[in-house]
Design an enzyme around this catalytic site. Structure first.
Site, PDB file in Angstrom:
ATOM      1  N   PRO A  63       0.818  -1.217   0.000  1.00 50.05           N
ATOM      2  CA  PRO A  63       0.000   0.000   0.000  1.00 50.05           C
ATOM      3  C   PRO A  63       0.848   1.262   0.000  1.00 50.05           C
ATOM      4  CG  PRO A  63       0.082  -0.915   2.195  1.00 50.05           C
ATOM      5  CD  PRO A  63       0.839  -1.869   1.320  1.00 50.05           C
ATOM      6  N   ARG A  64       1.720   1.344  -0.978  1.00 53.75           N
ATOM      7  CA  ARG A  64       2.631   2.487  -1.096  1.00 53.75           C
ATOM      8  C   ARG A  64       3.313   2.391  -2.456  1.00 53.75           C
ATOM      9  NH1 ARG A  64       7.698   0.143  -0.346  1.00 53.75           N
ATOM     10  NH2 ARG A  64       7.658  -1.834   0.766  1.00 53.75           N
ATOM     11  N   LEU A  65       4.017   3.432  -2.813  1.00 55.21           N
ATOM     12  CA  LEU A  65       4.841   3.382  -4.019  1.00 55.21           C
ATOM     13  C   LEU A  65       6.148   2.667  -3.710  1.00 55.21           C
ATOM     14  CD1 LEU A  65       4.360   6.956  -5.492  1.00 55.21           C
ATOM     15  CD2 LEU A  65       3.164   4.858  -6.075  1.00 55.21           C
ATOM     16  N   GLN A  66       6.643   1.913  -4.666  1.00 55.12           N
ATOM     17  CA  GLN A  66       7.904   1.206  -4.519  1.00 55.12           C
ATOM     18  C   GLN A  66       9.043   2.045  -5.102  1.00 55.12           C
ATOM     19  OE1 GLN A  66       7.182  -1.274  -2.428  1.00 55.12           O
ATOM     20  NE2 GLN A  66       7.310  -3.105  -3.693  1.00 55.12           N
TER      21      GLN A  66
END
Length: 227
Positions: A63-66
């Site tokens: 649930p985030r940008l990589q």
């Protein structure tokens, strides 16, 4: 492409992924997000089996940008960080002009991670520390570098060894062209004072398996001595 759990090279899109399978991956991701009530940007990850090109297996959702979000940004032209913040602030996809289904763009984006480390013939890495005496990065059309180094910077060994991310794009339908462009950009780095994995990454980009997209998640370990 990764070494153990550390990703080193990312590509958007996968060169040998069929349009139909890509659509299935997108549909599966959207369905999971809808069922879970997910309302932000995130990373949906899957595994594929080369022996069964039509199959894919769900792995995880972050649930985030990589770290590899830059290849997606450069390929799609969407600023993912800004978009995520705008959604968190209450904007809808319609407000941001992202509801219309558009065809996938052409060409490729390729990201290489520049780490301060050295690798032995068994694939084991040793973090490098010290002070950067020279830090010069490539520039020009279709070249993006996200980094934090500068001449005189002393590295703190308590943090991750990642120094910079090189992302190159090509509007050519030939995947070989973006690989050649990345190799040329890597050769233009001038980093002195601390050892990096640039020689390893240049060796990787020279391999036919990379150009032809014929490798799996253990490619680096299995070819460490030659690389």
């Amino acid at each position: 492409l990764q070494r153990r759990n550390q990703k080193l090279l990312e590509i958007a899109p996968c060169p040998n992924l069929s349009a139909s399978l890509r659509a299935k991956l997108v549909d599966a991701s959207v369905k999971m997000a809808r069922e879970a009530g997910y309302r932000s940007l995130g990373t949906f990850e899957y595994l594929m089996d080369p022996a069964d090109p039509g199959a894919f297996y769900f792995m995880e959702v972050n649930p985030r940008l990589q770290v590899e979000h830059t290849v997606t940004e450069e390929w799609t032209g969407v600023d993912l960080v800004r978009t995520q913040l705008q959604i968190a602030a209450g904007k809808s996809l319609a407000d941001l002009g992202l509801t219309e289904k558009k065809p996938f763009p052409g060409g490729y984006a390729l990201q290489v991670r520049i780490n301060m480390e050295k690798m032995d013939a068994d694939g084991n890495t040793t973090p490098q520390s010290g002070t950067l005496s020279v830090y010069e990065v490539p520039s020009g059309k279709d070249i993006r570098v996200d980094g934090y180094g500068y001449g005189g910077y002393t590295v703190n060994p308590a943090f991750d060894s990642l120094l910079a991310k090189l992302t190159v794009t090509s509007d050519s339908d030939s995947f070989k062209e973006v690989v050649k462009k990345a190799a040329r950009a890597l050769s233009e780095f001038r980093i002195q004072g601390i050892g990096t994995n640039i020689p390893l990454m240049r060796a990787l980009l020279e391999r036919a398996e990379i150009v032809e997209n014929r490798y799996d998640t253990r490619f680096i370990e299995e070819n460490a001595a030659q690389l």
